[in-house]
Design an enzyme around this catalytic site. Structure first.
Site, PDB file in Angstrom:
ATOM      1  N   GLY A 156      17.574  -3.633  15.095  1.00 47.34           N
ATOM      2  CA  GLY A 156      18.891  -3.069  15.677  1.00 47.34           C
ATOM      3  C   GLY A 156      19.524  -3.858  16.437  1.00 47.34           C
ATOM      4  O   GLY A 156      20.371  -3.776  16.988  1.00 47.34           O
ATOM      5  N   ASP A 215      28.019  -7.408  13.616  1.00 45.64           N
ATOM      6  CA  ASP A 215      26.847  -8.335  13.908  1.00 45.64           C
ATOM      7  C   ASP A 215      27.190  -9.630  14.186  1.00 45.64           C
ATOM      8  O   ASP A 215      27.050 -10.616  15.011  1.00 45.64           O
ATOM      9  CB  ASP A 215      25.829  -8.121  13.111  1.00 45.64           C
ATOM     10  CG  ASP A 215      24.999  -6.666  13.439  1.00 45.64           C
ATOM     11  OD1 ASP A 215      25.471  -5.897  14.288  1.00 45.64           O
ATOM     12  OD2 ASP A 215      23.800  -6.521  13.027  1.00 45.64           O
TER      13      ASP A 215
HETATM   14  O1  PMV Z   1      20.364  -2.572  12.914  1.00 40.56           O
HETATM   15  P1  PMV Z   1      21.546  -3.632  13.023  1.00 40.56           P
HETATM   16  O2  PMV Z   1      21.383  -4.804  14.178  1.00 40.56           O
HETATM   17  O3  PMV Z   1      22.028  -4.665  11.636  1.00 40.56           O
HETATM   18  O4  PMV Z   1      22.968  -2.952  13.294  1.00 40.56           O
HETATM   19  C1  PMV Z   1      23.494  -2.241  12.208  1.00 40.56           C
HETATM   20  C2  PMV Z   1      24.672  -1.686  12.780  1.00 40.56           C
HETATM   21  C3  PMV Z   1      25.568  -0.498  11.855  1.00 40.56           C
HETATM   22  O5  PMV Z   1      26.668   0.113  12.328  1.00 40.56           O
HETATM   23  C4  PMV Z   1      24.435   0.549  11.339  1.00 40.56           C
HETATM   24  C5  PMV Z   1      25.715  -1.109  10.291  1.00 40.56           C
HETATM   25  C6  PMV Z   1      26.934  -2.257  10.482  1.00 40.56           C
HETATM   26  O6  PMV Z   1      26.965  -2.971   9.442  1.00 40.56           O
HETATM   27  O7  PMV Z   1      27.809  -1.943  11.576  1.00 40.56           O
END
Ligand code: PMV
Length: 329
Positions: free
Chosen positions: A103, A150
């Protein structure tokens, strides 16, 4: 020229408010976590026929020619194409302190570091908007349908208010933030969490859309709290957001235990961050509460707690400073 080293780096990120709903067009807020970083070095090396990406064992090394669709390889190839670099006799070494599948944007940060190192090797730095778009291409391999938050936050290295399809707006927190970033130790693939939410939305569109609208509203209010320096309010919004994410089905017993422990120890607010179902929880704390909250997180089962400080804003939203500083391995 042949013994020149190209360097690149990028930070981890934490979503303060709005994950999952951001995939469907609602706003979200994220901040860089400079204490956790990916770094890369690129060199010319006659021993490699083509291009190789060497990484610590947990990523695995990759020959770009043999596995061109592997994300590390693809990142190297896209960067070489972008700088018109010859894809031969190039080796990239990557290191990262960002936990994977947890995350914190590891995939985006590693891709950005590789691309920056290659661009630096060829003396042709990539502007942020271009680099962010290239990293987004790799995010699609990792995530399927990424929102783009991200790649934006790790490439620009600034707090951001993000809405899919719109220009990112960079935020200046009026007060510094102390975030305790706590690892459940449970790996969780973003792709699967996003797919589970999509299925829930297909089953019960009205309920899920209402939940996402609420999350989007919290992000909107969070922006005002961040820019107004109202950290207690920001903490309450994070608490509410965690409740909405529980409703969406992306929390886990480990995450809930960390969130409860942080609140009990005096955090201003706490929630899961990123895709959920494992990965990390974040807690916002006053500077004095940081140590007790960190201790409570460890006692509640966190494998690692990283204290991250996000500075109050020094840059103007209209002109984010280009951060090409490559960092060192
Ligand atoms: O888990 P991570 O760091 O890849 O964050 C994902 C965030 C989400 O909102 C769940 C997916 C996105 O593409 O924004």
């Amino acid at each position: 020229m042949r013994d020149h080293v190209g360097r690149g780096a990028a930070p981890a990120k934490a979503i303060l408010l709005g994950e999952h709903a951001v995939v469907y067009g609602w706003p979200a807020i994220a901040v860089p976590l400079p204490q956790l970083r990916a770094k890369a070095e690129a060199r010319f090396d006659a021993r490699f026929e083509g291009v190789a990406v060497e990484a610590a064992a947990r990523f695995g090394g990759v020959s770009v020619q043999r596995e061109p669709d592997q994300p590390l390889a693809k990142a190297a190839l896209l960067a070489l194409e972008a700088v018109s670099g010859n894809p031969s006799h190039v080796v990239v070494h990557v290191e990262s302190t960002i936990p994977i599948a947890a995350g914190l944007g590891s995939g985006a940060a590693v891709s950005a570091a590789i691309m920056r190192a290659i661009a630096d090797l060829f003396g042709s730095p990539l502007p942020e908007a271009r680099l962010s778009a290239l990293v987004y291409e790799i995010e699609k391999i990792h995530h399927g349908t990424p929102s783009g938050i991200d790649n934006t936050v790790v490439v620009y290295g600034l707090p951001v208010y993000f809405r899919k399809g719109a220009e990112p707006e960079f935020l200046q927190p009026a007060a510094p933030l102390t975030l305790l970033v706590a690892d459940t130790g449970v790996a969780s693939a973003t792709r699967e969490a996003v797919a589970a939410v999509r299925q829930a939305r297909e089953r019960d569109p009205q309920a899920v859309e209402a939940c996402m609208a609420r999350i989007g509203g919290l992000a909107e209010q969070g922006r005002a709290a961040l820019e107004g320096g109202d950290l207690p309010r920001l903490g309450r919004l994070m608490d509410e957001d965690h409740g909405a994410l529980v409703e969406l089905g992306v929390s886990s017993p480990e995450l809930d235990a960390l969130v409860a422990a942080a609140r009990e120890a005096g955090a201003l607010g706490a929630k899961l961050t990123g895709a959920g179902r494992g990965g990390h929880a974040i807690a916002l704390a006053d500077a004095e509460a940081a140590a007790p909250v960190a201790a409570a997180l460890t006692a509640a089962g966190a494998r690692r707690v990283t204290t991250c400080r996000i500075a109050a804003g020094q840059r103007t939203a209209a002109a984010p400073r280009a951060d090409h500083s490559p960092g060192r391995l």
